[in-house]
Design a protein around this motif. Structure first.
Motif, mmCIF file in Angstrom:
data_model
loop_
_atom_site.group_PDB
_atom_site.id
_atom_site.type_symbol
_atom_site.label_atom_id
_atom_site.label_comp_id
_atom_site.label_asym_id
_atom_site.label_seq_id
_atom_site.Cartn_x
_atom_site.Cartn_y
_atom_site.Cartn_z
ATOM 1 N N LEU A 19 -0.059 4.071 19.379
ATOM 2 C CA LEU A 19 -0.606 5.078 18.471
ATOM 3 C C LEU A 19 -0.261 4.731 17.023
ATOM 4 O O LEU A 19 -1.105 4.831 16.125
ATOM 5 N N LEU A 20 0.964 4.300 16.784
ATOM 6 C CA LEU A 20 1.357 3.923 15.425
ATOM 7 C C LEU A 20 0.600 2.681 14.967
ATOM 8 O O LEU A 20 0.292 2.528 13.789
ATOM 9 N N GLN A 21 0.298 1.800 15.904
ATOM 10 C CA GLN A 21 -0.461 0.602 15.576
ATOM 11 C C GLN A 21 -1.883 0.934 15.158
ATOM 12 O O GLN A 21 -2.401 0.401 14.169
ATOM 13 N N HIS A 22 -2.538 1.805 15.912
ATOM 14 C CA HIS A 22 -3.957 2.078 15.672
ATOM 15 C C HIS A 22 -4.204 3.216 14.685
ATOM 16 O O HIS A 22 -5.212 3.206 13.973
ATOM 17 N N GLU A 23 -3.298 4.192 14.634
ATOM 18 C CA GLU A 23 -3.518 5.355 13.784
ATOM 19 C C GLU A 23 -2.789 5.248 12.446
ATOM 20 O O GLU A 23 -3.038 6.026 11.532
ATOM 21 N N GLY A 24 -1.855 4.295 12.339
ATOM 22 C CA GLY A 24 -1.069 4.187 11.117
ATOM 23 C C GLY A 24 0.171 5.061 11.198
ATOM 24 O O GLY A 24 0.478 5.648 12.240
ATOM 25 N N PRO A 25 0.912 5.184 10.099
ATOM 26 C CA PRO A 25 2.132 6.003 10.107
ATOM 27 C C PRO A 25 1.853 7.435 10.560
ATOM 28 O O PRO A 25 0.840 8.034 10.184
ATOM 29 N N LEU A 26 2.783 7.983 11.362
ATOM 30 C CA LEU A 26 2.632 9.330 11.909
ATOM 31 C C LEU A 26 3.967 10.061 11.818
ATOM 32 O O LEU A 26 5.037 9.452 11.838
ATOM 33 N N THR A 27 3.900 11.376 11.723
ATOM 34 C CA THR A 27 5.111 12.194 11.778
ATOM 35 C C THR A 27 5.484 12.438 13.235
ATOM 36 O O THR A 27 4.680 12.204 14.159
ATOM 37 N N ALA A 28 6.691 12.935 13.449
ATOM 38 C CA ALA A 28 7.115 13.283 14.804
ATOM 39 C C ALA A 28 6.202 14.354 15.389
ATOM 40 O O ALA A 28 5.866 14.326 16.578
ATOM 41 N N GLY A 29 5.761 15.294 14.546
ATOM 42 C CA GLY A 29 4.850 16.333 15.018
ATOM 43 C C GLY A 29 3.512 15.767 15.458
ATOM 44 O O GLY A 29 2.931 16.203 16.460
ATOM 45 N N GLN A 30 3.002 14.787 14.713
ATOM 46 C CA GLN A 30 1.742 14.162 15.097
ATOM 47 C C GLN A 30 1.898 13.363 16.381
ATOM 48 O O GLN A 30 0.997 13.354 17.234
ATOM 49 N N LEU A 31 3.023 12.690 16.539
ATOM 50 C CA LEU A 31 3.283 11.974 17.789
ATOM 51 C C LEU A 31 3.351 12.948 18.963
ATOM 52 O O LEU A 31 2.844 12.656 20.054
ATOM 53 N N LYS A 32 3.964 14.104 18.747
ATOM 54 C CA LYS A 32 4.034 15.119 19.804
ATOM 55 C C LYS A 32 2.633 15.549 20.209
ATOM 56 O O LYS A 32 2.306 15.670 21.403
ATOM 57 N N GLN A 33 1.788 15.780 19.215
ATOM 58 C CA GLN A 33 0.428 16.252 19.494
ATOM 59 C C GLN A 33 -0.392 15.182 20.218
ATOM 60 O O GLN A 33 -1.125 15.482 21.171
ATOM 61 N N LEU A 34 -0.266 13.934 19.780
ATOM 62 C CA LEU A 34 -1.089 12.869 20.341
ATOM 63 C C LEU A 34 -0.602 12.410 21.712
ATOM 64 O O LEU A 34 -1.402 11.976 22.547
ATOM 65 N N THR A 35 0.702 12.477 21.958
ATOM 66 C CA THR A 35 1.246 12.026 23.244
ATOM 67 C C THR A 35 1.319 13.131 24.277
ATOM 68 O O THR A 35 1.348 12.870 25.483
ATOM 69 N N GLY A 36 1.380 14.388 23.814
ATOM 70 C CA GLY A 36 1.543 15.495 24.739
ATOM 71 C C GLY A 36 2.971 15.671 25.213
ATOM 72 O O GLY A 36 3.225 16.468 26.127
ATOM 73 N N LEU A 37 3.907 14.956 24.593
ATOM 74 C CA LEU A 37 5.312 15.056 24.988
ATOM 75 C C LEU A 37 5.968 16.263 24.321
ATOM 76 O O LEU A 37 5.475 16.788 23.322
ATOM 77 N N SER A 38 7.094 16.664 24.868
ATOM 78 C CA SER A 38 7.840 17.775 24.278
ATOM 79 C C SER A 38 8.515 17.308 22.990
ATOM 80 O O SER A 38 8.691 16.097 22.759
ATOM 81 N N ARG A 39 8.930 18.280 22.181
ATOM 82 C CA ARG A 39 9.620 17.934 20.930
ATOM 83 C C ARG A 39 10.908 17.139 21.186
ATOM 84 O O ARG A 39 11.140 16.121 20.514
ATOM 85 N N PRO A 40 11.771 17.557 22.157
ATOM 86 C CA PRO A 40 12.977 16.762 22.419
ATOM 87 C C PRO A 40 12.656 15.332 22.876
ATOM 88 O O PRO A 40 13.349 14.381 22.507
ATOM 89 N N SER A 41 11.594 15.180 23.687
ATOM 90 C CA SER A 41 11.224 13.843 24.165
ATOM 91 C C SER A 41 10.784 12.952 23.009
ATOM 92 O O SER A 41 11.122 11.763 22.952
ATOM 93 N N VAL A 42 10.023 13.537 22.073
ATOM 94 C CA VAL A 42 9.578 12.760 20.912
ATOM 95 C C VAL A 42 10.767 12.399 20.033
ATOM 96 O O VAL A 42 10.861 11.283 19.506
ATOM 97 N N ALA A 43 11.697 13.338 19.873
ATOM 98 C CA ALA A 43 12.889 13.049 19.068
ATOM 99 C C ALA A 43 13.685 11.900 19.678
ATOM 100 O O ALA A 43 14.146 10.991 18.964
ATOM 101 N N ASP A 44 13.846 11.911 21.012
ATOM 102 C CA ASP A 44 14.555 10.819 21.678
ATOM 103 C C ASP A 44 13.792 9.504 21.522
ATOM 104 O O ASP A 44 14.387 8.442 21.285
ATOM 105 N N LEU A 45 12.484 9.585 21.643
ATOM 106 C CA LEU A 45 11.635 8.399 21.531
ATOM 107 C C LEU A 45 11.767 7.770 20.140
ATOM 108 O O LEU A 45 11.956 6.551 20.001
#
Length: 390
Positions: A19-45
């Motif tokens: 996602l970062l490769q194709h969409e460019g820089p993203l916030t943790a919130g955008q990663l959460k929205q695009l991946t469907g992961l929980s906030r803690p999972s995105v923070a760990d990621l």
């Protein structure tokens, strides 16, 4: 069977990197929205990827800084450096890029046909090394090489054909020995097709054929999004295709009498002379390409019509066997002919075949092979760098 926690983490990390490769820089919130992961999972990621040196903070969103939630994360592009080579009979061109494919330096070097093979190889390798230094790359991770000739699907080696300069066949081994990098070699026509599918004339087609019209002739076959090389790597060697109008048949050792005798550069030069068409080639430009370019500039219809008649023979053969729906005219002559030639070939093909086949001119021109080589190097490097434990 559910994936283990470590496997799930690896899958999530890979998804975020893509996602970062194709969409460019993203916030943790955008990663959460695009991946469907929980906030803690995105923070760990994010923490894992930062810790491994794959991503970093590259900025913040909004006009005002708003703390951690506004941080933009991007891939560390200089984690790996790449090089792409377009190897020609008359020289070599090089591009150096970062892990995301952004070009950092480029150079080209003519190589005289009379030079000794070992000297030619040394000049080509030295050019790669100089260009890498100019681009700030102390070490190359992966090098993609586009060259004429067949690539053995079992070994990945450029197969020995007497028509190729000796230095071509020695270059890959020299690069492998000299550079601390993985070296991947692919047929130039296949690389051009890959680039046209990603960024060029075939972006909207999963199935198409690229006809290469240059010093020689060839084709790249892409079916359902997959490049098809054939059992021996020779899929698309249409220079050997028996066609009417050549006065003979090709042999196992020479394509004289095949389609090459109609549309190879020598044949096109003769066709231009028959039509009284003359042109002065530019630097490293094929004389035949200069003639085609000039014909388009002055709208020399008789010559362009005659050339289209010849190209349509191969296009109709390809359409009858593969039904690709789209044929892209590439190579030096295809680029020089542009839409003027493509439209003529398309009209003839429509009259010759009941199968609807659109004919398009290359959208990438002379950059197609380099672009394809860079895409090959980038994909291979990302597969390794983005893999768990890399």
């Amino acid at each position: 069977m559910p994936a283990s926690p470590s496997t799930a983490r690896a899958i999530n990390d890979r998804l975020a990197l893509r996602l970062l490769q194709h969409e460019g820089p993203l916030t943790a919130g955008q990663l959460k929205q695009l991946t469907g992961l929980s906030r803690p999972s995105v923070a760990d990621l994010v923490e894992r990827l930062q810790g491994s040196g794959l991503i970093t903070v590259v900025g913040e969103t909004g006009e005002r800084r708003r703390g951690p939630n506004a941080r933009l994360y991007g891939i560390v592009a200089d984690r790996a450096h790449l090089a792409a080579l377009d190897v020609r009979t008359e020289g070599v061109s090089v591009v150096v890029a970062d892990l995301l494919g952004a070009q950092l330096a480029e150079a080209s070097l003519p190589i005289d046909g009379g030079i000794r093979p070992d000297a030619a190889v040394e000049r080509a390798v030295a050019l790669v090394e100089r260009t890498a230094r100019a681009g700030g790359a102390s070490r190359l991770h992966t090098v993609g090489v586009g060259a004429p000739g067949l690539i053995d699907p079992a070994t990945g080696d450029l197969r020995d054909f007497t028509s190729l300069p000796t230095w071509h066949r020695r270059l890959v081994a020299a690069l492998t020995a000299r550079l601390p990098a993985r070296v991947l070699v692919e047929n130039e026509t296949n690389l051009a097709a890959r680039a046209e599918q990603r960024d060029g004339a075939a972006r909207d087609h999963d199935t198409f054929v690229l006809l290469w019209l240059g010093a020689g002739t060839g084709a790249a076959v892409v079916l359902d999004g997959v490049l098809r090389r054939g059992a021996s790597g020779g899929a698309g060697e249409i220079g050997f295709l028996p066609v009417p109008g050549t006065g003979g048949l090709p042999s196992a050792t020479a394509c004289d009498g095949g389609f090459h005798s109609l549309a190879g550069s020598g044949a096109v030069e003769e066709l231009a002379a028959d039509h009284g068409l003359k042109a002065t080639p530019g630097p490293q430009e094929l004389p035949a390409a200069a003639c085609v370019r000039r014909a388009v500039e002055v709208d020399h219809a008789p010559f362009l019509d005659a050339l289209a008649d010849r190209v349509a023979v191969a296009a109709a053969s390809v359409a009858a066997v593969l039904d690709p729906g789209c044929v892209v005219l590439g190579g030096e002559l295809g680029r020089a002919g542009g839409e003027a030639l493509a439209d003529r070939v398309g009209a003839r093909l429509a009259a010759m075949s009941p199968l609807r086949t659109e004919v398009r001119a290359t959208a990438l021109g002379g950059t197609a092979v380099l672009r394809g080589a860079l895409l090959t190097a980038r994909d291979a490097a990302q597969d390794e760098v983005f893999s768990p434990g890399a």
